[in-house]
Design a protein around this motif. Sequence first.
Motif, PDB file in Angstrom:
ATOM      1  N   VAL A  62     113.525  16.902 -15.138  1.00  0.00           N
ATOM      2  CA  VAL A  62     112.692  16.076 -14.268  1.00  0.00           C
ATOM      3  C   VAL A  62     112.026  14.949 -15.057  1.00  0.00           C
ATOM      4  O   VAL A  62     112.002  13.790 -14.618  1.00  0.00           O
ATOM      5  CB  VAL A  62     111.633  16.944 -13.561  1.00  0.00           C
ATOM      6  CG1 VAL A  62     110.584  16.080 -12.891  1.00  0.00           C
ATOM      7  CG2 VAL A  62     112.300  17.843 -12.525  1.00  0.00           C
ATOM      8  N   GLN A  63     111.502  15.259 -16.220  1.00  0.00           N
ATOM      9  CA  GLN A  63     110.818  14.233 -17.011  1.00  0.00           C
ATOM     10  C   GLN A  63     111.788  13.192 -17.536  1.00  0.00           C
ATOM     11  O   GLN A  63     111.463  11.998 -17.569  1.00  0.00           O
ATOM     12  CB  GLN A  63     110.058  14.890 -18.167  1.00  0.00           C
ATOM     13  CG  GLN A  63     108.848  15.683 -17.710  1.00  0.00           C
ATOM     14  CD  GLN A  63     107.990  16.153 -18.861  1.00  0.00           C
ATOM     15  OE1 GLN A  63     108.444  16.225 -19.994  1.00  0.00           O
ATOM     16  NE2 GLN A  63     106.742  16.490 -18.566  1.00  0.00           N
ATOM     17  N   LEU A  68     114.208   7.656 -17.063  1.00  0.00           N
ATOM     18  CA  LEU A  68     115.315   6.740 -16.791  1.00  0.00           C
ATOM     19  C   LEU A  68     114.912   5.693 -15.759  1.00  0.00           C
ATOM     20  O   LEU A  68     115.137   4.503 -15.942  1.00  0.00           O
ATOM     21  CB  LEU A  68     116.537   7.519 -16.289  1.00  0.00           C
ATOM     22  CG  LEU A  68     117.327   8.317 -17.333  1.00  0.00           C
ATOM     23  CD1 LEU A  68     118.526   8.981 -16.682  1.00  0.00           C
ATOM     24  CD2 LEU A  68     117.793   7.421 -18.460  1.00  0.00           C
ATOM     25  N   GLY A  69     114.279   6.171 -14.665  1.00  0.00           N
ATOM     26  CA  GLY A  69     113.824   5.260 -13.627  1.00  0.00           C
ATOM     27  C   GLY A  69     114.935   4.346 -13.161  1.00  0.00           C
ATOM     28  O   GLY A  69     116.010   4.775 -12.753  1.00  0.00           O
ATOM     29  N   TYR A  76     124.126  10.266 -15.504  1.00  0.00           N
ATOM     30  CA  TYR A  76     124.730  11.500 -16.016  1.00  0.00           C
ATOM     31  C   TYR A  76     124.166  11.877 -17.394  1.00  0.00           C
ATOM     32  O   TYR A  76     124.364  13.000 -17.864  1.00  0.00           O
ATOM     33  CB  TYR A  76     126.258  11.380 -16.075  1.00  0.00           C
ATOM     34  CG  TYR A  76     126.817  10.519 -17.177  1.00  0.00           C
ATOM     35  CD1 TYR A  76     127.035  11.049 -18.458  1.00  0.00           C
ATOM     36  CD2 TYR A  76     127.163   9.189 -16.949  1.00  0.00           C
ATOM     37  CE1 TYR A  76     127.555  10.276 -19.475  1.00  0.00           C
ATOM     38  CE2 TYR A  76     127.685   8.405 -17.967  1.00  0.00           C
ATOM     39  CZ  TYR A  76     127.886   8.955 -19.214  1.00  0.00           C
ATOM     40  OH  TYR A  76     128.406   8.177 -20.228  1.00  0.00           O
ATOM     41  N   TYR A  77     123.437  10.946 -18.013  1.00  0.00           N
ATOM     42  CA  TYR A  77     122.793  11.254 -19.290  1.00  0.00           C
ATOM     43  C   TYR A  77     121.740  12.361 -19.152  1.00  0.00           C
ATOM     44  O   TYR A  77     121.360  12.973 -20.145  1.00  0.00           O
ATOM     45  CB  TYR A  77     122.141   9.990 -19.865  1.00  0.00           C
ATOM     46  CG  TYR A  77     123.010   9.261 -20.854  1.00  0.00           C
ATOM     47  CD1 TYR A  77     124.279   8.820 -20.493  1.00  0.00           C
ATOM     48  CD2 TYR A  77     122.576   9.013 -22.143  1.00  0.00           C
ATOM     49  CE1 TYR A  77     125.089   8.141 -21.390  1.00  0.00           C
ATOM     50  CE2 TYR A  77     123.376   8.338 -23.055  1.00  0.00           C
ATOM     51  CZ  TYR A  77     124.635   7.909 -22.671  1.00  0.00           C
ATOM     52  OH  TYR A  77     125.426   7.254 -23.573  1.00  0.00           O
ATOM     53  N   ILE A  78     121.287  12.610 -17.944  1.00  0.00           N
ATOM     54  CA  ILE A  78     120.317  13.691 -17.731  1.00  0.00           C
ATOM     55  C   ILE A  78     120.926  15.025 -18.163  1.00  0.00           C
ATOM     56  O   ILE A  78     120.314  15.812 -18.895  1.00  0.00           O
ATOM     57  CB  ILE A  78     119.873  13.742 -16.258  1.00  0.00           C
ATOM     58  CG1 ILE A  78     119.102  12.468 -15.895  1.00  0.00           C
ATOM     59  CG2 ILE A  78     119.020  14.978 -15.988  1.00  0.00           C
ATOM     60  CD1 ILE A  78     118.764  12.358 -14.428  1.00  0.00           C
ATOM     61  N   GLY A  79     122.140  15.304 -17.699  1.00  0.00           N
ATOM     62  CA  GLY A  79     122.814  16.537 -18.101  1.00  0.00           C
ATOM     63  C   GLY A  79     123.082  16.594 -19.589  1.00  0.00           C
ATOM     64  O   GLY A  79     122.948  17.651 -20.225  1.00  0.00           O
ATOM     65  N   VAL A 167     119.800  19.746  -6.853  1.00  0.00           N
ATOM     66  CA  VAL A 167     119.381  20.291  -5.551  1.00  0.00           C
ATOM     67  C   VAL A 167     118.498  19.302  -4.780  1.00  0.00           C
ATOM     68  O   VAL A 167     118.719  19.074  -3.578  1.00  0.00           O
ATOM     69  CB  VAL A 167     118.669  21.648  -5.749  1.00  0.00           C
ATOM     70  CG1 VAL A 167     118.099  22.147  -4.419  1.00  0.00           C
ATOM     71  CG2 VAL A 167     119.648  22.680  -6.317  1.00  0.00           C
ATOM     72  N   PRO A 168     117.496  18.649  -5.406  1.00  0.00           N
ATOM     73  CA  PRO A 168     116.697  17.651  -4.663  1.00  0.00           C
ATOM     74  C   PRO A 168     117.452  16.353  -4.388  1.00  0.00           C
ATOM     75  O   PRO A 168     116.952  15.510  -3.634  1.00  0.00           O
ATOM     76  CB  PRO A 168     115.500  17.396  -5.592  1.00  0.00           C
ATOM     77  CG  PRO A 168     115.515  18.490  -6.584  1.00  0.00           C
ATOM     78  CD  PRO A 168     116.935  18.902  -6.738  1.00  0.00           C
ATOM     79  N   GLY A 169     118.610  16.161  -5.015  1.00  0.00           N
ATOM     80  CA  GLY A 169     119.395  14.961  -4.774  1.00  0.00           C
ATOM     81  C   GLY A 169     119.134  13.820  -5.733  1.00  0.00           C
ATOM     82  O   GLY A 169     119.541  12.680  -5.480  1.00  0.00           O
ATOM     83  N   THR A 170     118.430  14.091  -6.855  1.00  0.00           N
ATOM     84  CA  THR A 170     118.172  13.040  -7.844  1.00  0.00           C
ATOM     85  C   THR A 170     119.482  12.499  -8.403  1.00  0.00           C
ATOM     86  O   THR A 170     119.659  11.277  -8.547  1.00  0.00           O
ATOM     87  CB  THR A 170     117.300  13.589  -8.990  1.00  0.00           C
ATOM     88  OG1 THR A 170     116.112  14.163  -8.448  1.00  0.00           O
ATOM     89  CG2 THR A 170     116.932  12.476  -9.961  1.00  0.00           C
TER      90      THR A 170
END
Length: 248
Positions: A62-63, A68-69, A76-79, A167-170
């Motif tokens: 989440v953070q 990224l905003g 995909y860098y989140i994963g 799940v939230p669709g981010t």
Amino acid sequence: MVVTNMLFHLGRYVTLLRDSISRPEKFSMYYKETMRQMDAIGVGSVFIVLLISVFIGMVTAVQFADQLGDSFVPSYYIGYIVRDITIIEMAPTITCLVLAGKVGSNLAAEIGGMRQKEHIDAMEIMGVNTAAYLILPKIIAAVVVIPMLVAISAFVSIIGGYLSTVVPGTISHTEYVLGLRSFFVPRYVFMMFVKAAVFAFLLTSISCYMGYHVKGGSIELGEASTSAVVVSDVLILVFDFLIALVLT
């Protein structure tokens, strides 16, 4: 004075470790005790590891998604970030810091209680090498089981990151999985297990040392348990830096 005190404890700690790795008098006794400690350290800590790990993954994802905003960095860098930061740092370090509080204080209290009730003195009179019987099975159990807990922690953290972003669709399922599969470095997994084994040895041996040499009553036993957690946590962080320095 402080340096002298540190050297005194270091020498006594090394001496205790030397005595604890001597040849067992009866292998069956050590095997049963090792199995009991594996159950107590491993199975008894699964729930708290799962609970902490899932929230570590969720918070990290989440953070980072918030950071990224609207930047030009692909989502995909989140994963990718969740995977690497979990494997390299969060899973081994945070898990072992928590286990130092749960397992370490318990080991110090267990052995310290035996010392105060003179159970250790009675065993020594019967010819038992108490340093080996009381400490070696705990160290073996921790070095075997805690890396397994760390692996579970890494897996659950990645799932937590998935739950908090997909799940939230981010981001989409495909993007998150693409991040998990991108730029993978197998050496990081090796580093995770090295950290887990070293941390497991530190938190177990230090806690056993604190309990084995406790003197006085219940106040001193409480102080020994607290010292076991504090010293273990500090050394885990120090060796975390040293291992990262050597292996990266």
